[in-house]
Design a protein around this motif. Structure first.
Motif, PDB file in Angstrom:
ATOM      1  N   ILE A 198       0.685  -1.149   0.100  1.00 56.79           N
ATOM      2  CA  ILE A 198      -0.279  -0.196  -0.080  1.00 56.79           C
ATOM      3  C   ILE A 198       0.839   1.373   0.273  1.00 56.79           C
ATOM      4  CG2 ILE A 198      -1.494   1.492   1.710  1.00 56.79           C
ATOM      5  CD1 ILE A 198      -2.810  -0.924   0.093  1.00 56.79           C
ATOM      6  N   CYS A 199       1.895   1.774   1.209  1.00 53.39           N
ATOM      7  CA  CYS A 199       2.810   2.362   1.140  1.00 53.39           C
ATOM      8  C   CYS A 199       3.568   2.619   0.050  1.00 53.39           C
ATOM      9  CB  CYS A 199       3.295   2.346   2.487  1.00 53.39           C
ATOM     10  SG  CYS A 199       2.501   1.918   3.684  1.00 53.39           S
ATOM     11  N   LEU A 200       4.466   2.167  -0.367  1.00 54.44           N
ATOM     12  CA  LEU A 200       5.149   1.767  -2.040  1.00 54.44           C
ATOM     13  C   LEU A 200       4.536   2.954  -2.878  1.00 54.44           C
ATOM     14  CD1 LEU A 200       8.302  -0.674  -0.509  1.00 54.44           C
ATOM     15  CD2 LEU A 200       8.119   0.902  -0.567  1.00 54.44           C
ATOM     16  N   PRO A 201       3.723   1.819  -3.508  1.00 54.21           N
ATOM     17  CA  PRO A 201       2.590   2.468  -4.426  1.00 54.21           C
ATOM     18  C   PRO A 201       2.402   4.256  -4.562  1.00 54.21           C
ATOM     19  CG  PRO A 201       2.050   0.282  -4.199  1.00 54.21           C
ATOM     20  CD  PRO A 201       3.409   0.324  -2.923  1.00 54.21           C
ATOM     21  N   GLY A 213      17.998  11.952   3.298  1.00 53.13           N
ATOM     22  CA  GLY A 213      17.972  12.495   4.392  1.00 53.13           C
ATOM     23  C   GLY A 213      16.651  12.755   5.776  1.00 53.13           C
ATOM     24  N   GLY A 214      15.670  13.352   4.630  1.00 48.09           N
ATOM     25  CA  GLY A 214      14.439  13.460   5.416  1.00 48.09           C
ATOM     26  C   GLY A 214      13.810  11.819   6.366  1.00 48.09           C
ATOM     27  N   THR A 215      14.138  10.725   5.770  1.00 46.21           N
ATOM     28  CA  THR A 215      14.195   9.579   6.060  1.00 46.21           C
ATOM     29  C   THR A 215      14.911   8.812   7.229  1.00 46.21           C
ATOM     30  OG1 THR A 215      13.162   9.030   3.920  1.00 46.21           O
ATOM     31  CG2 THR A 215      14.143   6.732   5.771  1.00 46.21           C
ATOM     32  N   VAL A 216      16.006   9.394   7.237  1.00 49.39           N
ATOM     33  CA  VAL A 216      16.972   9.174   8.397  1.00 49.39           C
ATOM     34  C   VAL A 216      16.734   9.989   9.302  1.00 49.39           C
ATOM     35  CG1 VAL A 216      19.841   9.393   9.126  1.00 49.39           C
ATOM     36  CG2 VAL A 216      19.247   7.915   6.959  1.00 49.39           C
ATOM     37  N   TYR A 217      16.674  11.403   8.942  1.00 51.99           N
ATOM     38  CA  TYR A 217      16.589  12.221   9.753  1.00 51.99           C
ATOM     39  C   TYR A 217      15.060  11.819  11.402  1.00 51.99           C
ATOM     40  CZ  TYR A 217      15.174  16.835  12.478  1.00 51.99           C
ATOM     41  OH  TYR A 217      14.573  17.775  13.522  1.00 51.99           O
ATOM     42  N   ILE A 218      13.351  11.474  10.393  1.00 49.30           N
ATOM     43  CA  ILE A 218      12.296  10.788  11.227  1.00 49.30           C
ATOM     44  C   ILE A 218      12.532   9.736  11.808  1.00 49.30           C
ATOM     45  CG2 ILE A 218      10.051  10.466  10.804  1.00 49.30           C
ATOM     46  CD1 ILE A 218      10.290  12.663   8.086  1.00 49.30           C
ATOM     47  N   PHE A 270      10.357   5.949   6.014  1.00 41.46           N
ATOM     48  CA  PHE A 270      10.641   6.886   4.616  1.00 41.46           C
ATOM     49  C   PHE A 270       8.590   7.003   4.081  1.00 41.46           C
ATOM     50  CE2 PHE A 270       9.375   5.341   0.097  1.00 41.46           C
ATOM     51  CZ  PHE A 270      10.651   5.892  -0.798  1.00 41.46           C
ATOM     52  N   PHE A 271       7.693   6.619   4.184  1.00 39.91           N
ATOM     53  CA  PHE A 271       6.592   7.637   3.650  1.00 39.91           C
ATOM     54  C   PHE A 271       6.723   8.488   4.731  1.00 39.91           C
ATOM     55  CE2 PHE A 271       1.752   7.111   3.970  1.00 39.91           C
ATOM     56  CZ  PHE A 271       1.735   7.107   2.714  1.00 39.91           C
ATOM     57  N   GLN A 272       6.818   9.091   6.136  1.00 43.20           N
ATOM     58  CA  GLN A 272       6.673  10.455   6.509  1.00 43.20           C
ATOM     59  C   GLN A 272       7.509  11.233   6.030  1.00 43.20           C
ATOM     60  OE1 GLN A 272       3.519   9.503   7.638  1.00 43.20           O
ATOM     61  NE2 GLN A 272       4.174  10.760   9.399  1.00 43.20           N
ATOM     62  N   SER A 273       8.986   9.962   5.344  1.00 42.62           N
ATOM     63  CA  SER A 273       9.603  11.659   4.586  1.00 42.62           C
ATOM     64  C   SER A 273       9.246  12.164   2.746  1.00 42.62           C
ATOM     65  CB  SER A 273      11.022  10.945   4.410  1.00 42.62           C
ATOM     66  OG  SER A 273      12.394  11.756   3.661  1.00 42.62           O
ATOM     67  N   VAL A 274       8.451  10.883   2.222  1.00 46.67           N
ATOM     68  CA  VAL A 274       7.845  11.356   1.077  1.00 46.67           C
ATOM     69  C   VAL A 274       6.510  12.261   1.728  1.00 46.67           C
ATOM     70  CG1 VAL A 274       6.341  10.589  -0.705  1.00 46.67           C
ATOM     71  CG2 VAL A 274       8.104   9.500   0.428  1.00 46.67           C
ATOM     72  N   GLN A 275       5.885  12.050   2.461  1.00 45.38           N
ATOM     73  CA  GLN A 275       4.481  13.030   2.613  1.00 45.38           C
ATOM     74  C   GLN A 275       5.092  15.061   2.687  1.00 45.38           C
ATOM     75  OE1 GLN A 275       2.438  11.302   2.002  1.00 45.38           O
ATOM     76  NE2 GLN A 275       3.705  10.071   1.951  1.00 45.38           N
ATOM     77  N   PHE A 307      -1.026  12.483   3.367  1.00 50.69           N
ATOM     78  CA  PHE A 307      -1.337  11.299   3.782  1.00 50.69           C
ATOM     79  C   PHE A 307      -0.150  11.367   5.713  1.00 50.69           C
ATOM     80  CE2 PHE A 307      -1.637  10.375  -1.024  1.00 50.69           C
ATOM     81  CZ  PHE A 307      -2.787  10.269  -0.415  1.00 50.69           C
ATOM     82  N   ASN A 308      -0.335  10.348   6.507  1.00 50.75           N
ATOM     83  CA  ASN A 308       0.192  10.011   6.681  1.00 50.75           C
ATOM     84  C   ASN A 308      -0.425   8.740   7.827  1.00 50.75           C
ATOM     85  OD1 ASN A 308      -2.662  11.427   8.415  1.00 50.75           O
ATOM     86  ND2 ASN A 308      -1.478   9.859  10.412  1.00 50.75           N
ATOM     87  N   SER A 309       0.992   7.552   7.886  1.00 51.90           N
ATOM     88  CA  SER A 309       1.001   5.968   8.449  1.00 51.90           C
ATOM     89  C   SER A 309       1.146   6.266  10.116  1.00 51.90           C
ATOM     90  CB  SER A 309       2.073   5.378   7.705  1.00 51.90           C
ATOM     91  OG  SER A 309       3.107   5.867   8.151  1.00 51.90           O
ATOM     92  N   VAL A 310       1.731   7.515  10.464  1.00 54.92           N
ATOM     93  CA  VAL A 310       1.486   7.143  11.632  1.00 54.92           C
ATOM     94  C   VAL A 310       1.184   8.644  12.276  1.00 54.92           C
ATOM     95  CG1 VAL A 310       4.072   6.244  11.741  1.00 54.92           C
ATOM     96  CG2 VAL A 310       4.116   8.289  12.038  1.00 54.92           C
ATOM     97  N   ASP A 311       1.044   8.484  13.619  1.00 54.17           N
ATOM     98  CA  ASP A 311      -0.329  10.126  14.116  1.00 54.17           C
ATOM     99  C   ASP A 311       1.003  10.940  14.369  1.00 54.17           C
ATOM    100  OD1 ASP A 311      -1.626  11.806  15.804  1.00 54.17           O
ATOM    101  OD2 ASP A 311      -1.601  10.191  16.780  1.00 54.17           O
ATOM    102  N   THR A 312       0.834  12.065  13.842  1.00 57.24           N
ATOM    103  CA  THR A 312       1.320  12.718  13.657  1.00 57.24           C
ATOM    104  C   THR A 312       1.531  13.957  14.367  1.00 57.24           C
ATOM    105  OG1 THR A 312       1.269  13.322  10.987  1.00 57.24           O
ATOM    106  CG2 THR A 312       1.939  15.313  11.990  1.00 57.24           C
TER     107      THR A 312
END
Length: 456
Positions: A203-206, A251-256, A280-285, A291-296
């Motif tokens: 779901i997340c990667l597409p 950078g965003g993926t590592v940071y988050i 990674f998904f949060q960095s993409v957003q 979207f968010n896959s965790v509670d922002t």
């Protein structure tokens, strides 16, 4: 000898019938928002008796047309299927761009475009010339439909096989989220956005892929399609966007991921593969999807601050992403690097940047910072909410991201109106600025004497 007089401005009726391209873009987006507002106020668009209030409909319509994703009501619960279709149509139109969409209709009807339409559309999609506008528009349509179709198919199959959804429901979920993701809108048909699928790569990667492609910008995608195996033929714009996207995403993926690794309310309970996927998904957003896959709202303030920076930068120009754009940020970086090295000209990938580009980048950044600061201060004056949440909300609206710490619906009406204006400014400012320059560029035939103030 008679002194020549300045020609009078055209009458009002002529200006309304033949507006300046910058005005045409503004009027087009404003008209789309008003039409969407009227449709969403119909009783058929809302679950339960009566229709939506004007502010609820206006906020949702603006968020849809400006492909933001901020909401003041729960999308899957509050709106009917008719309302969802209206929202989806506005997302698609807003993602295409109003002038691009109008040009598509014009080409379909009369098979040609006027010079003014070509100039306006070229400014909106950042075309480098007027001759390729028609091909670029048709390319935009083809790319959008292909990407959205492929992602919709993948999501539909996953919803059927992985979650037992009926075919019709699965197809609707796939189509809605594919269009919402490619257009970087962030609207979801689940009350928790995509938190239920945080560790599901199918779901997340597409969805992430669609967001990244939409955020690259149509000129970059089209150039990659033609010269994917010939990097030497890539333009400076394509190289900057690709390198910038990779660096910011990594950078965003590592940071988050690092900051939230042990947060019990976000990544903490997940296994390490799920943590990396969610990070990674949060960095993409932050590429302005929403979207968010965790509670922002449960993320650490330090994570919010880093996401503020990523959201403000945004994605590539002439795409569905918002923000000041990767190219603008990169130009400032290369200007700073040149000054540190003591060099005269700003060189990027073997080419010299025009000084006009320097001025435009600095102008865009400073105006963006000013708009966000004014909006944040205003929200602080009318609410008791903390600065970090209000700043996050303001940047998210201005950069047309749509991520929120959960305070949007609780803001007073004046605060929601401020977010509406921020979304409108964030979506329209780059387009109107470009289309204004397209027709108003003037060559200066003289220069004043140089003098340098003391810097620093």
């Amino acid at each position: 000898m008679q002194t020549p007089t300045r020609s009078s401005s055209p009458p009002l009726w002529r200006r309304l019938l033949h507006p300046h391209p910058a005005q045409a873009v503004f009027l087009g987006f404003a008209g789309a928002v008003l039409v969407g507002t009227a449709l969403l106020m119909l009783p058929i668009a809302k679950v339960g008796p009566g229709g939506a209030s004007f502010l609820e409909a206006l906020f949702t319509a603006t968020s849809s047309v400006c492909v933001t994703g901020l909401i003041v009501v729960d999308t899957p619960v509050y709106w009917t299927t008719f309302g969802h279709v209206v929202i989806l149509a506005m997302i698609q139109i807003g993602g295409f761009g109003i002038m691009t969409f109008a040009s598509v209709i014009g080409l379909a009807v009369i098979r040609r475009m006027s010079l003014r339409s070509r100039i306006t559309t070229a400014a909106e999609v950042k075309s480098l010339g007027l001759d390729d506008v028609k091909g670029l528009i048709l390319g935009v349509v083809r790319i959008s439909l292909v990407v959205e179709g492929v992602v919709a198919l993948l999501l539909t199959i996953r919803f059927i096989l992985g979650y037992g959804e009926p075919v019709g429901r699965a197809l609707w979920l796939g189509v809605f989220h594919s269009i919402s993701s490619f257009n970087n809108a962030g609207f979801a048909l689940f009350s928790d956005s995509l938190m239920s699928y945080a560790t599901d790569p199918f779901i997340c990667l597409p969805i992430a892929a669609a967001i990244i492609l939409g955020g690259l910008g149509f000129p970059v995608i089209m150039q990659l399609r033609k010269h994917f195996r010939s990097p030497l033929k890539w333009s400076m714009n394509t190289r900057i966007v690709l390198w910038g996207t990779v660096i910011l995403l990594a950078g965003g993926t590592v940071y988050i991921t690092v900051l939230e690794w042990n947060n019990p309310a976000t990544l903490g309970p997940m296994e390490w593969p799920g943590k990396i996927l969610a990070g990674f998904f949060q960095s993409v957003q932050t590429r302005t999807a929403g979207f968010n896959s965790v509670d922002t709202a449960a993320m650490y303030p330090e994570s919010w601050l880093g996401m503020d920076v990523l959201m403000f930068i945004g994605g590539g120009p002439a795409g569905t992403a918002g923000g000041i754009k990767i190219t603008t940020f990169a130009v400032l970086y290369f200007i700073i690097l040149t000054e540190i090295r003591g060099q005269g000209a700003v060189n990027v990938f073997g080419k010299r940047l025009s000084r006009a580009v320097h001025r435009q980048a600095i102008t865009v950044v400073l105006l963006g910072v000013a708009v966000v600061m004014v909006a944040t201060v205003f929200l602080m004056l009318i609410t008791d909410l903390p600065l970090d949440k209000l700043q996050f909300e303001a940047i998210s609206a201005f950069a047309t991201v749509g991520m929120s710490t959960g305070i949007t619906a609780s803001l007073p009406p004046a605060g929601q109106v401020a977010l509406i204006l921020l979304m409108f400014i964030g979506r329209l400012a780059p387009i109107t600025f470009a289309s204004a320059l397209a027709l108003n560029e003037r060559r200066v035939v003289y220069e004043l004497p140089k003098e340098r103030p003391i810097i620093g």
